[in-house]
Motif scaffolding. Structure first.
Motif, mmCIF file in Angstrom:
data_model
loop_
_atom_site.group_PDB
_atom_site.id
_atom_site.type_symbol
_atom_site.label_atom_id
_atom_site.label_comp_id
_atom_site.label_asym_id
_atom_site.label_seq_id
_atom_site.Cartn_x
_atom_site.Cartn_y
_atom_site.Cartn_z
ATOM 1 N N LEU A 88 102.605 9.951 -74.154
ATOM 2 C CA LEU A 88 101.068 9.411 -74.371
ATOM 3 C C LEU A 88 100.822 9.247 -75.709
ATOM 4 C CD1 LEU A 88 99.702 12.470 -72.571
ATOM 5 C CD2 LEU A 88 99.442 10.173 -71.952
ATOM 6 N N SER A 89 100.191 8.941 -76.260
ATOM 7 C CA SER A 89 99.396 8.257 -77.394
ATOM 8 C C SER A 89 99.052 9.803 -77.958
ATOM 9 C CB SER A 89 98.724 7.247 -77.799
ATOM 10 O OG SER A 89 97.243 8.086 -76.771
ATOM 11 N N PRO A 90 98.719 9.831 -79.359
ATOM 12 C CA PRO A 90 98.392 11.085 -79.778
ATOM 13 C C PRO A 90 97.555 11.904 -79.434
ATOM 14 C CG PRO A 90 99.517 9.774 -81.765
ATOM 15 C CD PRO A 90 99.273 8.806 -80.307
ATOM 16 N N GLU A 91 96.481 10.753 -79.150
ATOM 17 C CA GLU A 91 95.175 11.183 -78.714
ATOM 18 C C GLU A 91 95.002 12.298 -77.476
ATOM 19 O OE1 GLU A 91 95.530 8.020 -79.974
ATOM 20 O OE2 GLU A 91 94.540 8.497 -82.429
ATOM 21 N N ASP A 92 95.857 11.120 -76.744
ATOM 22 C CA ASP A 92 95.548 11.725 -75.394
ATOM 23 C C ASP A 92 96.649 12.855 -74.919
ATOM 24 O OD1 ASP A 92 94.758 9.434 -74.111
ATOM 25 O OD2 ASP A 92 96.319 8.330 -73.658
ATOM 26 N N PHE A 93 97.458 12.851 -75.680
ATOM 27 C CA PHE A 93 98.288 14.363 -76.031
ATOM 28 C C PHE A 93 97.253 15.309 -76.538
ATOM 29 C CE2 PHE A 93 101.061 17.627 -77.407
ATOM 30 C CZ PHE A 93 101.962 17.634 -76.632
ATOM 31 N N ASP A 94 96.297 15.064 -77.446
ATOM 32 C CA ASP A 94 95.720 16.350 -77.759
ATOM 33 C C ASP A 94 94.630 16.723 -76.888
ATOM 34 O OD1 ASP A 94 97.148 16.796 -80.017
ATOM 35 O OD2 ASP A 94 95.484 15.202 -81.362
#
Length: 105
Positions: A88-94
């Motif tokens: 996942l992208s960092p944003e989606d992971f967060d």
């Protein structure tokens, strides 16, 4: 499965073309095509490391299809989810991390 099959599967899974992998890894497309050919030789360790780094997987995963960093007592479904989370992208992971915390509470 061996390196060739695992590499093919990972490229398909991540929707990455050989040309893109060549550009990002610094390994020529011709050499990568050779690794993907039916009768190929194993890659040099240096190339396997470069490929694994670009794909965000371990060399062991490319060679064996298994990742030693994941304990074997975890359910296969959880391992699959972990693999998805890792991509996942960092944003989606967060977002998922915060959602998990809310569900826990």
């Amino acid at each position: 499965m061996g390196f060739r099959e695992n590499l093919k599967e990972e490229l398909k899974y991540q929707d990455i073309r050989v040309k893109e992998l060549a550009e990002k890894s610094g390994i020529s497309k011709r050499v990568l095509d050779h690794y993907l050919a039916e009768k190929c030789t194993s890659p040099l360790a240096e190339n396997a490391v470069k490929i694994a780094e670009v794909l965000g997987v371990s060399v062991e995963y490319l060679v064996t299809g298994k990742d030693a960093s994941i304990p074997t007592k975890i359910k296969p479904e959880v391992i699959e989810i972990l693999g998805e989370l890792n991509r996942l992208s960092p944003e989606d992971f967060d977002f998922i991390k915060n959602l998990t915390k809310r569900l826990k509470n």
